[in-house]
Design a protein around this motif. Structure first.
Motif, PDB file in Angstrom:
ATOM      1  N   GLU A  40       0.820  -1.217   0.000  1.00 47.24           N
ATOM      2  CA  GLU A  40       0.000   0.000   0.000  1.00 47.24           C
ATOM      3  C   GLU A  40       0.856   1.270   0.000  1.00 47.24           C
ATOM      4  O   GLU A  40       0.418   2.309  -0.473  1.00 47.24           O
ATOM      5  CB  GLU A  40      -0.915   0.013   1.217  1.00 47.24           C
ATOM      6  N   HIS A  41       2.071   1.196   0.542  1.00 47.16           N
ATOM      7  CA  HIS A  41       2.880   2.404   0.717  1.00 47.16           C
ATOM      8  C   HIS A  41       4.223   2.303   0.007  1.00 47.16           C
ATOM      9  O   HIS A  41       5.223   2.864   0.450  1.00 47.16           O
ATOM     10  CB  HIS A  41       3.108   2.648   2.201  1.00 47.16           C
ATOM     11  N   GLN A  42       4.282   1.635  -1.112  1.00 42.60           N
ATOM     12  CA  GLN A  42       5.544   1.446  -1.829  1.00 42.60           C
ATOM     13  C   GLN A  42       6.192   2.763  -2.230  1.00 42.60           C
ATOM     14  O   GLN A  42       7.404   2.942  -2.078  1.00 42.60           O
ATOM     15  CB  GLN A  42       5.323   0.610  -3.093  1.00 42.60           C
ATOM     16  N   LEU A  43       5.412   3.678  -2.767  1.00 41.77           N
ATOM     17  CA  LEU A  43       5.968   4.946  -3.249  1.00 41.77           C
ATOM     18  C   LEU A  43       6.618   5.727  -2.115  1.00 41.77           C
ATOM     19  O   LEU A  43       7.730   6.247  -2.260  1.00 41.77           O
ATOM     20  CB  LEU A  43       4.876   5.783  -3.910  1.00 41.77           C
ATOM     21  N   ILE A  44       5.959   5.788  -0.979  1.00 42.79           N
ATOM     22  CA  ILE A  44       6.495   6.529   0.165  1.00 42.79           C
ATOM     23  C   ILE A  44       7.764   5.861   0.686  1.00 42.79           C
ATOM     24  O   ILE A  44       8.767   6.528   0.956  1.00 42.79           O
ATOM     25  CB  ILE A  44       5.433   6.635   1.276  1.00 42.79           C
ATOM     26  N   ILE A  45       7.739   4.542   0.812  1.00 40.74           N
ATOM     27  CA  ILE A  45       8.895   3.812   1.328  1.00 40.74           C
ATOM     28  C   ILE A  45      10.084   3.960   0.388  1.00 40.74           C
ATOM     29  O   ILE A  45      11.205   4.249   0.825  1.00 40.74           O
ATOM     30  CB  ILE A  45       8.539   2.326   1.549  1.00 40.74           C
ATOM     31  N   HIS A  46       9.864   3.801  -0.905  1.00 39.44           N
ATOM     32  CA  HIS A  46      10.967   3.904  -1.872  1.00 39.44           C
ATOM     33  C   HIS A  46      11.524   5.322  -1.926  1.00 39.44           C
ATOM     34  O   HIS A  46      12.743   5.512  -2.042  1.00 39.44           O
ATOM     35  CB  HIS A  46      10.500   3.459  -3.252  1.00 39.44           C
ATOM     36  N   THR A  47      10.663   6.323  -1.857  1.00 36.08           N
ATOM     37  CA  THR A  47      11.123   7.707  -1.862  1.00 36.08           C
ATOM     38  C   THR A  47      11.990   7.982  -0.647  1.00 36.08           C
ATOM     39  O   THR A  47      13.043   8.629  -0.747  1.00 36.08           O
ATOM     40  CB  THR A  47       9.922   8.667  -1.877  1.00 36.08           C
ATOM     41  N   PHE A  48      11.585   7.487   0.493  1.00 39.04           N
ATOM     42  CA  PHE A  48      12.345   7.665   1.733  1.00 39.04           C
ATOM     43  C   PHE A  48      13.718   6.998   1.629  1.00 39.04           C
ATOM     44  O   PHE A  48      14.745   7.606   1.951  1.00 39.04           O
ATOM     45  CB  PHE A  48      11.538   7.090   2.905  1.00 39.04           C
ATOM     46  N   VAL A  49      13.761   5.780   1.145  1.00 42.80           N
ATOM     47  CA  VAL A  49      15.027   5.046   1.030  1.00 42.80           C
ATOM     48  C   VAL A  49      15.955   5.717   0.021  1.00 42.80           C
ATOM     49  O   VAL A  49      17.153   5.906   0.289  1.00 42.80           O
ATOM     50  CB  VAL A  49      14.772   3.572   0.647  1.00 42.80           C
ATOM     51  N   ILE A  50      15.434   6.110  -1.127  1.00 40.87           N
ATOM     52  CA  ILE A  50      16.264   6.773  -2.142  1.00 40.87           C
ATOM     53  C   ILE A  50      16.770   8.120  -1.624  1.00 40.87           C
ATOM     54  O   ILE A  50      17.908   8.504  -1.884  1.00 40.87           O
ATOM     55  CB  ILE A  50      15.479   6.918  -3.458  1.00 40.87           C
ATOM     56  N   GLY A  51      15.946   8.836  -0.880  1.00 39.03           N
ATOM     57  CA  GLY A  51      16.376  10.103  -0.289  1.00 39.03           C
ATOM     58  C   GLY A  51      17.525   9.915   0.685  1.00 39.03           C
ATOM     59  O   GLY A  51      18.478  10.706   0.698  1.00 39.03           O
ATOM     60  N   ILE A  52      17.469   8.877   1.494  1.00 37.33           N
ATOM     61  CA  ILE A  52      18.556   8.590   2.432  1.00 37.33           C
ATOM     62  C   ILE A  52      19.840   8.258   1.680  1.00 37.33           C
ATOM     63  O   ILE A  52      20.920   8.733   2.027  1.00 37.33           O
ATOM     64  CB  ILE A  52      18.159   7.453   3.389  1.00 37.33           C
ATOM     65  N   VAL A  53      19.728   7.440   0.635  1.00 36.21           N
ATOM     66  CA  VAL A  53      20.910   7.050  -0.139  1.00 36.21           C
ATOM     67  C   VAL A  53      21.538   8.265  -0.810  1.00 36.21           C
ATOM     68  O   VAL A  53      22.759   8.465  -0.752  1.00 36.21           O
ATOM     69  CB  VAL A  53      20.539   5.969  -1.182  1.00 36.21           C
ATOM     70  N   ILE A  54      20.743   9.106  -1.431  1.00 36.76           N
ATOM     71  CA  ILE A  54      21.268  10.302  -2.090  1.00 36.76           C
ATOM     72  C   ILE A  54      21.882  11.252  -1.064  1.00 36.76           C
ATOM     73  O   ILE A  54      22.942  11.832  -1.299  1.00 36.76           O
ATOM     74  CB  ILE A  54      20.168  10.996  -2.917  1.00 36.76           C
ATOM     75  N   GLY A  55      21.228  11.390   0.079  1.00 36.35           N
ATOM     76  CA  GLY A  55      21.787  12.236   1.135  1.00 36.35           C
ATOM     77  C   GLY A  55      23.128  11.741   1.620  1.00 36.35           C
ATOM     78  O   GLY A  55      24.055  12.534   1.827  1.00 36.35           O
ATOM     79  N   ASN A  56      23.270  10.436   1.792  1.00 45.16           N
ATOM     80  CA  ASN A  56      24.552   9.876   2.216  1.00 45.16           C
ATOM     81  C   ASN A  56      25.625  10.080   1.160  1.00 45.16           C
ATOM     82  O   ASN A  56      26.771  10.387   1.495  1.00 45.16           O
ATOM     83  CB  ASN A  56      24.413   8.386   2.535  1.00 45.16           C
ATOM     84  N   LEU A  57      25.287   9.906  -0.107  1.00 45.49           N
ATOM     85  CA  LEU A  57      26.265  10.109  -1.170  1.00 45.49           C
ATOM     86  C   LEU A  57      26.748  11.552  -1.218  1.00 45.49           C
ATOM     87  O   LEU A  57      27.948  11.813  -1.349  1.00 45.49           O
ATOM     88  CB  LEU A  57      25.675   9.710  -2.520  1.00 45.49           C
ATOM     89  N   VAL A  58      25.827  12.488  -1.116  1.00 45.26           N
ATOM     90  CA  VAL A  58      26.194  13.906  -1.149  1.00 45.26           C
ATOM     91  C   VAL A  58      27.029  14.264   0.080  1.00 45.26           C
ATOM     92  O   VAL A  58      28.049  14.953  -0.028  1.00 45.26           O
ATOM     93  CB  VAL A  58      24.925  14.786  -1.236  1.00 45.26           C
ATOM     94  N   PHE A  59      26.625  13.782   1.248  1.00 43.07           N
ATOM     95  CA  PHE A  59      27.360  14.087   2.467  1.00 43.07           C
ATOM     96  C   PHE A  59      28.777  13.530   2.404  1.00 43.07           C
ATOM     97  O   PHE A  59      29.731  14.212   2.761  1.00 43.07           O
ATOM     98  CB  PHE A  59      26.619  13.513   3.678  1.00 43.07           C
ATOM     99  N   LYS A  60      28.933  12.307   1.916  1.00 44.60           N
ATOM    100  CA  LYS A  60      30.269  11.714   1.818  1.00 44.60           C
ATOM    101  C   LYS A  60      31.120  12.469   0.806  1.00 44.60           C
ATOM    102  O   LYS A  60      32.321  12.630   1.001  1.00 44.60           O
ATOM    103  CB  LYS A  60      30.169  10.237   1.427  1.00 44.60           C
TER     104      LYS A  60
END
Length: 66
Positions: free
Chosen positions: A23-43
């Motif tokens: 039911e919440h795939q879009l929200i979960i995937h957006t959250f996970v991708i946001g974390i990954v992109i944030g970690n890449l930019v921070f590193k």
């Protein structure tokens, strides 16, 4: 097949988690991708701001003197 494995391993909780995820795939995937992109930019920024050690600093000075 994954759903039957969840049902078998987690019992009724597996069905609940499966329904919640579906039911919440879009929200979960957006959250996970946001974390990954944030970690890449921070590193990347952290790597740029890291001070040079002595060996790297001497090679930079050699290149500048040429």
């Amino acid at each position: 097949m994954v759903e039957t494995m969840l049902d078998f391993s987690l019992g009724p909780h597996g069905r609940f988690l499966s329904n919640l995820y579906n039911e919440h795939q879009l929200i979960i995937h957006t959250f996970v991708i946001g974390i990954v992109i944030g970690n890449l930019v921070f590193k990347r920024f952290k790597k740029r701001k890291a001070p040079l050690n002595d060996n790297e600093q001497s090679s930079v000075n050699e290149v500048r003197s040429l």
